[in-house]
Design a protein around this motif. Structure first.
Motif, short mmCIF file in Angstrom:
data_model
loop_
_atom_site.label_atom_id
_atom_site.label_comp_id
_atom_site.label_asym_id
_atom_site.label_seq_id
_atom_site.Cartn_x
_atom_site.Cartn_y
_atom_site.Cartn_z
N ARG A 1 0.77 -1.35 0.08
CA ARG A 1 0.06 0.11 -0.02
C ARG A 1 0.72 1.32 -0.07
O ARG A 1 0.43 2.29 -0.42
N VAL A 2 2.30 1.06 0.37
CA VAL A 2 2.79 2.31 0.50
C VAL A 2 4.33 1.83 0.24
O VAL A 2 4.84 0.87 0.68
N LYS A 3 5.14 2.92 -0.29
CA LYS A 3 6.67 3.01 -0.52
C LYS A 3 7.19 4.05 0.25
O LYS A 3 6.91 5.33 0.00
N LEU A 4 7.96 3.75 1.09
CA LEU A 4 8.93 4.87 1.84
C LEU A 4 10.23 5.28 1.27
O LEU A 4 11.03 4.27 1.14
N TYR A 5 10.42 6.40 0.97
CA TYR A 5 11.64 7.05 0.43
C TYR A 5 12.42 8.02 1.53
O TYR A 5 11.70 8.81 1.68
N CYS A 6 13.31 7.26 2.28
CA CYS A 6 13.90 7.99 3.14
C CYS A 6 15.32 8.69 2.45
O CYS A 6 16.22 8.11 2.12
N VAL A 7 15.57 9.92 2.95
CA VAL A 7 16.60 10.82 2.59
C VAL A 7 17.53 11.38 3.49
O VAL A 7 16.85 11.41 4.73
N ASP A 8 18.73 11.62 3.41
CA ASP A 8 19.63 12.33 4.34
C ASP A 8 19.02 13.89 4.38
O ASP A 8 18.49 14.35 3.62
N SER A 9 19.33 14.37 5.56
CA SER A 9 19.29 15.82 5.71
C SER A 9 20.57 16.75 5.27
O SER A 9 21.43 16.09 4.83
N PHE A 10 20.22 17.97 5.19
CA PHE A 10 21.36 18.70 4.64
C PHE A 10 21.59 19.91 5.84
O PHE A 10 21.93 20.92 5.44
N ASP A 11 20.90 19.54 6.89
CA ASP A 11 20.77 20.83 7.95
C ASP A 11 21.84 21.24 8.44
O ASP A 11 21.99 22.68 9.02
N GLY A 12 22.93 20.40 8.61
CA GLY A 12 24.24 20.99 9.30
C GLY A 12 24.84 21.81 8.55
O GLY A 12 25.80 22.57 8.84
N ALA A 13 24.56 21.77 6.91
CA ALA A 13 25.22 22.98 6.19
C ALA A 13 24.10 24.22 6.07
O ALA A 13 24.40 25.18 5.40
#
Length: 240
Positions: A51-63
């Motif tokens: 029913r669902v596919k999760l696409y998980c990404v890294d953050s860029f918050d540190g920059a």
């Protein structure tokens, strides 16, 4: 789970079929955080059922937003680099991974990830049609920012630009985008600014006629992973 290396970053894919959900990590988090903190397991039944596919990404918050040594306008410009990667690289990958052609993607995130989920959906509702936001603070100028605030800050600060939406673009957003704002009322939801910001954001969206649902959980529900696991598992089945 598949780990996919893309230009300038990676995506972890959970599930084999179903509605695509782009899941942002919490502040300075990475693509593994959703699994290691139980969000993936919380919706495991939906993943197994296709029913669902999760696409998980890294953050860029540190920059970007978490880079306290930078003035807020430069943080906002750095954030736009990250948004460009999401829109120009990650979203096309998700479309191809879901069989090609146009695809309507859900965004989701917790804490700072909730800000990312909302902001990118408001700015790119042609790609992202539903934002699921858990315990977010949507006022970037409240994040210990310093220095002058220019156009990049304004156009990436939902509490600033939403009140000024108007005309045909607002009509289009009303027809296109839905927003779910969820927040507990327990520990850390006040000190992070999430509770008041969530209520404020809901009022701004409602005033503009943009489809928004506000769901406030109890005073025993803190700003923490167990809350977000329960909230995601409660709400996601309605949309896939």
């Amino acid at each position: 789970m598949r780990e996919v290396s893309l230009p300038d970053g990676r995506v972890l894919v959970h599930g084999h079929w179903g509605r695509p959900v782009l899941l942002f990590p919490t502040e300075q988090g990475n693509a593994h955080d959703a699994e290691s903190n139980g969000l993936v397991g919380a919706v495991g039944g939906l993943l197994s059922a296709g029913r669902v596919k999760l696409y998980c990404v890294d953050s860029f918050d540190g920059a970007s937003w978490s880079a306290g040594h930078l003035p807020v306008e430069e943080r906002a410009r750095q954030h736009e680099r990250y948004e460009g990667w999401i829109v120009g690289t990650v979203a096309p990958f998700i479309a191809d991974d879901c069989g090609g052609g146009p695809v309507e993607i859900i965004t989701a995130g917790c804490s700072l990830g909730a800000y990312h989920a909302l902001n990118i959906a408001l700015r790119h509702a042609d790609i992202f049609v539903l934002a699921m936001c858990f315990s977010g603070n949507y006022d970037t100028t409240s994040w210990r920012g310093w220095g002058e605030r220019g156009m990049s800050t304004y156009f990436n600060n939902p509490v600033s630009y939403v009140p000024n939406l108007h005309g045909e673009h607002l009509d289009w957003l009303r027809s296109r985008l839905s927003v779910l704002l969820v927040c507990g009322q327990g520990r850390w939801e006040d000190t992070t600014g999430a509770l008041e910001s969530t209520k404020w954001m809901a009022a701004l969206l409602k005033d503009k006629g943009i489809k928004v649902e506000l769901d406030l959980w109890g005073h025993d529900v803190p700003h923490d992973w167990p809350s977000w696991r329960a909230q995601l598992a409660h709400h996601l089945p309605r949309f896939c």
